[in-house]
Design an enzyme around this catalytic site. Sequence first.
Site, PDB file in Angstrom:
ATOM      1  N   HIS A  47       0.841  -1.206   0.000  1.00 32.42           N
ATOM      2  CA  HIS A  47       0.000   0.000   0.000  1.00 32.42           C
ATOM      3  C   HIS A  47       0.875   1.254   0.000  1.00 32.42           C
ATOM      4  CE1 HIS A  47      -3.089  -2.748   2.138  1.00 32.42           C
ATOM      5  NE2 HIS A  47      -3.495  -2.576   0.897  1.00 32.42           N
ATOM      6  N   LYS A 103     -17.844  -6.879   7.407  1.00 30.41           N
ATOM      7  CA  LYS A 103     -16.594  -7.659   7.467  1.00 30.41           C
ATOM      8  C   LYS A 103     -15.941  -7.434   8.828  1.00 30.41           C
ATOM      9  CE  LYS A 103     -14.351  -6.823   3.163  1.00 30.41           C
ATOM     10  NZ  LYS A 103     -13.108  -6.638   2.458  1.00 30.41           N
ATOM     11  N   ARG A 107      -1.468  -5.869  -8.264  1.00 33.56           N
ATOM     12  CA  ARG A 107      -0.337  -6.791  -8.067  1.00 33.56           C
ATOM     13  C   ARG A 107      -0.201  -7.791  -9.201  1.00 33.56           C
ATOM     14  NH1 ARG A 107      -2.573  -8.143  -2.206  1.00 33.56           N
ATOM     15  NH2 ARG A 107      -4.401  -7.677  -3.465  1.00 33.56           N
ATOM     16  N   SER A 111      -2.820  -7.884   2.882  1.00 32.61           N
ATOM     17  CA  SER A 111      -3.268  -7.724   4.268  1.00 32.61           C
ATOM     18  C   SER A 111      -3.749  -9.068   4.820  1.00 32.61           C
ATOM     19  CB  SER A 111      -4.397  -6.702   4.347  1.00 32.61           C
ATOM     20  OG  SER A 111      -3.952  -5.437   3.933  1.00 32.61           O
TER      21      SER A 111
END
Length: 156
Positions: free
Chosen positions: A18, A42, A91, A129
Amino acid sequence: MQRIAVFPGSFDPFTLGHKAIVDEGIDIFDHIVIGVGDNSEKRGMLIPEQRARLIEDLYRGNPKISVRIYKGLTVDFCRECQAQFLLRGVRNAVDFEYEHNMQLINERLSPGLTTVLLFTPPRYAAISSSIIRELVHFGGDPAQFLPEGVDLKKYF
Ligand code: ADP
């Protein structure tokens, strides 16, 4: 006119990947608002306030970066921030596919907002993450995947 970008995400936690996107983005935009999405559906590792505090500590004293928690649609938050750009990191092809879909939807919801995708440096392409959360869950040390000097324990 100021070029303002929102970099939205869960950032649970904010990683070296990030940071690479923000650091590159800051050469392109006048201001980046890092938007920590509060998605109460979440349940994560850190609560949104803890995630935001970690990022604020990292960029304290940098007037080009601000950190905010938001709920609801990202395009609405971008409007609130008067941002012309929505910044995201990519990514791999899986990320690309997802980000492309999001761009198609966001373009419909907010035609004036331009999505900008930046590619991660290859050395950070495996960092996520979710991997860090798993590592922490099993007692591993995530330090090498986090921005230098971040002590995750401080934020729980
Ligand atoms: P979200 O739940 O919105 O995907 P994340 O916090 O997982 O939130 O990611 C925020 C943004 O950062 C996304 O655009 C994601 O693709 C990007 N990102 C995540 N990990 C990396 C990384 N290692 N390198 C570059 N970009 C990344």
